[in-house]
Design a protein around this motif. Structure first.
Motif, mmCIF file in Angstrom:
data_model
loop_
_atom_site.group_PDB
_atom_site.id
_atom_site.type_symbol
_atom_site.label_atom_id
_atom_site.label_comp_id
_atom_site.label_asym_id
_atom_site.label_seq_id
_atom_site.Cartn_x
_atom_site.Cartn_y
_atom_site.Cartn_z
ATOM 1 N N PHE A 286 -14.538 94.189 50.605
ATOM 2 C CA PHE A 286 -15.163 93.018 51.515
ATOM 3 C C PHE A 286 -14.849 93.050 52.844
ATOM 4 N N CYS A 287 -13.306 92.792 52.801
ATOM 5 C CA CYS A 287 -12.777 92.646 54.316
ATOM 6 C C CYS A 287 -12.893 93.570 54.999
ATOM 7 N N GLU A 288 -12.816 94.909 54.606
ATOM 8 C CA GLU A 288 -13.167 96.133 55.428
ATOM 9 C C GLU A 288 -14.423 96.333 55.901
ATOM 10 N N ALA A 289 -15.250 95.789 55.034
ATOM 11 C CA ALA A 289 -16.634 95.689 55.483
ATOM 12 C C ALA A 289 -16.838 94.949 56.429
ATOM 13 N N ALA A 290 -16.224 93.755 56.633
ATOM 14 C CA ALA A 290 -16.364 92.896 57.672
ATOM 15 C C ALA A 290 -15.618 93.319 59.055
ATOM 16 N N ALA A 291 -14.496 94.184 58.808
ATOM 17 C CA ALA A 291 -13.738 94.489 59.953
ATOM 18 C C ALA A 291 -14.489 95.672 60.722
ATOM 19 N N TYR A 292 -15.444 96.208 59.855
ATOM 20 C CA TYR A 292 -15.987 97.649 60.490
ATOM 21 C C TYR A 292 -17.812 97.121 60.757
ATOM 22 N N GLY A 293 -17.896 96.013 60.439
ATOM 23 C CA GLY A 293 -19.318 95.366 60.815
ATOM 24 C C GLY A 293 -20.452 95.969 59.870
ATOM 25 N N ALA A 294 -19.848 96.237 58.808
ATOM 26 C CA ALA A 294 -20.872 96.491 57.616
ATOM 27 C C ALA A 294 -21.432 95.466 56.846
ATOM 28 N N PRO A 295 -22.889 95.342 56.723
ATOM 29 C CA PRO A 295 -23.457 94.625 55.872
ATOM 30 C C PRO A 295 -23.134 94.886 54.253
ATOM 31 N N VAL A 296 -23.164 93.826 53.551
ATOM 32 C CA VAL A 296 -22.590 93.953 52.249
ATOM 33 C C VAL A 296 -24.012 93.553 51.183
ATOM 34 N N LEU A 297 -23.985 94.253 50.207
ATOM 35 C CA LEU A 297 -25.015 94.002 49.088
ATOM 36 C C LEU A 297 -24.370 93.978 47.968
ATOM 37 N N THR A 298 -23.934 92.706 47.188
ATOM 38 C CA THR A 298 -23.211 92.787 46.051
ATOM 39 C C THR A 298 -23.917 91.802 45.125
ATOM 40 N N THR A 299 -22.995 91.300 44.098
ATOM 41 C CA THR A 299 -23.503 90.512 43.000
ATOM 42 C C THR A 299 -22.833 89.043 43.139
ATOM 43 N N GLU A 300 -23.348 88.154 42.316
ATOM 44 C CA GLU A 300 -23.072 86.846 42.300
ATOM 45 C C GLU A 300 -22.180 86.711 41.033
ATOM 46 N N THR A 301 -20.783 86.815 41.418
ATOM 47 C CA THR A 301 -19.810 87.085 40.384
ATOM 48 C C THR A 301 -18.353 86.631 41.187
ATOM 49 N N GLY A 302 -17.639 86.004 40.165
ATOM 50 C CA GLY A 302 -16.043 85.893 40.710
ATOM 51 C C GLY A 302 -16.074 85.114 42.029
ATOM 52 N N GLY A 303 -15.256 85.793 42.982
ATOM 53 C CA GLY A 303 -15.125 85.324 44.086
ATOM 54 C C GLY A 303 -15.800 86.048 45.290
ATOM 55 N N ASN A 304 -16.885 86.501 44.884
ATOM 56 C CA ASN A 304 -17.709 87.146 46.026
ATOM 57 C C ASN A 304 -18.250 86.303 46.991
ATOM 58 N N SER A 305 -18.673 84.972 46.823
ATOM 59 C CA SER A 305 -19.054 84.249 47.583
ATOM 60 C C SER A 305 -18.288 83.843 48.757
ATOM 61 N N THR A 306 -16.930 84.021 48.759
ATOM 62 C CA THR A 306 -16.090 83.812 49.738
ATOM 63 C C THR A 306 -16.481 84.779 50.800
ATOM 64 N N TYR A 307 -16.601 86.089 50.346
ATOM 65 C CA TYR A 307 -16.718 87.140 51.230
ATOM 66 C C TYR A 307 -17.985 87.632 51.834
ATOM 67 N N VAL A 308 -18.929 87.316 50.927
ATOM 68 C CA VAL A 308 -20.406 87.707 51.255
ATOM 69 C C VAL A 308 -21.146 86.439 51.442
ATOM 70 N N LYS A 309 -21.673 86.103 52.573
ATOM 71 C CA LYS A 309 -22.431 84.996 52.831
ATOM 72 C C LYS A 309 -23.814 85.385 53.005
ATOM 73 N N LYS A 310 -24.796 84.897 52.252
ATOM 74 C CA LYS A 310 -26.129 85.009 52.447
ATOM 75 C C LYS A 310 -26.657 84.757 53.651
ATOM 76 N N LYS A 311 -27.722 85.843 54.306
ATOM 77 C CA LYS A 311 -27.991 85.788 55.471
ATOM 78 C C LYS A 311 -27.224 85.764 56.750
#
Length: 368
Positions: A286-311
């Motif tokens: 997820f950090c790499e995706a942010a560094a490279y400007g990649a949108p991310v689609l993932t699941t609502e689980t664990g610590g994901n909400s810290t890294y993937v913000k809706k909208k």
């Protein structure tokens, strides 16, 4: 500030261990203006291996030896450096070491999860005795640390709730990756021809690989030409390898120049990251995706909400979502022209949270 960096592997050389966390946090510390020295210790010696067998005899085969007083005692004894010379000790991920350190030097304990969160999530079949021992060692580590840093709010909340840690002692420090300003890596802009969807991970089942395949196949059936770029999987199921919509890059060793080159080239080919993971603490990808400007689609689980913000930089779907439902979101992104906006959001997430600079600035604010 002189920082003693306690880790089992050299944080100046090893870019791979713990998904690069040792290397990246050491870089962030130096970029923030601190002098860093590696404080090494020895694990898996003959003595260590013997007591690991003793542990299994006492606590069961599926327990966590690292989360034991045996490991804590044996491994901390192998540290030979004078710890009193450091202004602070930074210990990422090694609960056994933090629990066993005897020093007046302040300790920063940095981790991505807690025992209560891991049971029946990552860890299965642990005996009650093994769980009790693991929680005891984790409590000792938290009590022994001056600072307890977690890589997600999910984990930080558990430290406060389950171990009654002082909220002023606990901070959320998202994981970070290398400085993309130096690498100049960026995902490709969607050309309207073929949507390139990246999937990266080493555990096909836990990372939800089949959901990614189903999503890409669904997109193709709906007339949106799509290709799934898969990296990290050593033994991809043959049924997946043979699919026309799949490009399998295999496992790429980022410690080797050729492996790193191919991995970065895959990011430059991709338009976004799809990771329908079933269980996750804090995925470095997820950090790499942010560094490279990649949108991310993932699941609502664990610590994901810290890294993937809706909208902002993507979206999170419930674990019950099917491959077709992941395809629904991707189709909407394509048809509404959302990819560029989400890519910009990813870049901002990197600057604010997932870069060496952001992490180092946060360190300097908390540790004075």
């Amino acid at each position: 500030m002189l920082v003693g960096y306690v880790s089992p592997t050299d944080p100046f050389k090893d870019r791979k261990s713990w998904s690069g966390t040792y290397y990246n946090t050491r870089e962030a510390l130096e970029k923030a203006g601190h002098q860093v020295e590696w404080v090494s210790y020895t694990n898996w010696t003959k003595t260590d291996k013997f007591f690991a067998k003793v542990y299994k005899a006492i606590y069961g085969r599926k327990g966590s030896y690292i989360h034991s007083r045996l490991a804590s005692h044996i491994r901390t004894r192998t540290i030979k450096q004078d710890l009193s010379k450091y202004d602070v000790l930074f210990v990422p991920g090694q609960v056994d070491i933090v629990a066993g350190l005897k020093t007046d030097t302040p300790i920063i304990y940095y981790t991505d999860g807690t025992v209560p969160l891991m049971i029946n999530y990552y860890w299965f079949g642990f005996t009650k005795k093994a769980i009790k021992e693991a929680e005891l060692v984790e409590q000792r580590a938290i009590d022994n640390a001056s600072y307890v840093w977690l890589s997600s709010k999910w984990a930080a909340d558990s430290v406060i709730k389950d171990y009654h840690a002082d909220p002023n002692q606990v901070s959320v420090f998202p994981f970070v990756v290398g400085n993309n300003d130096e690498q100049k890596i960026h995902v490709a802009k969607y050309d309207g021809q073929t949507l390139k969807v990246m999937f990266s991970g080493v555990d096909w089942e836990r990372k939800g690989g089949q959901y990614a395949v189903d999503a890409v196949e669904t997109l193709n059936q709906r007339g949106i030409r799509s290709e799934l770029l898969i990296t990290g999987i050593r033994d991809l199921p043959e049924a997946v390898k043979s699919k026309k919509c799949v490009k399998n890059l295999g496992f790429l060793n980022k410690n080797e120049p050729e492996g790193l080159k191919k991995y970065l080239a895959t990011w430059q080919e991709a338009n976004l990251l799809l990771l329908p993971t079933r269980a996750e603490c804090s995925a470095i990808v997820f950090c790499e995706a942010a560094a490279y400007g990649a949108p991310v689609l993932t699941t609502e689980t664990g610590g994901n909400s810290t890294y993937v913000k809706k909208k902002v930089n993507g979206d999170r779907l419930p674990l019950s979502a099917s491959g077709a439902e992941f395809a629904d979101v991707l189709e909407k992104w394509v048809k509404n022209g959302d990819l560029d906006r989400l890519s910009q959001g990813a870049e901002q997430m990197y600057r604010d949270y997932n870069s060496w600079k952001a992490w180092g600035d946060h360190f300097n604010q908390v540790v004075r």
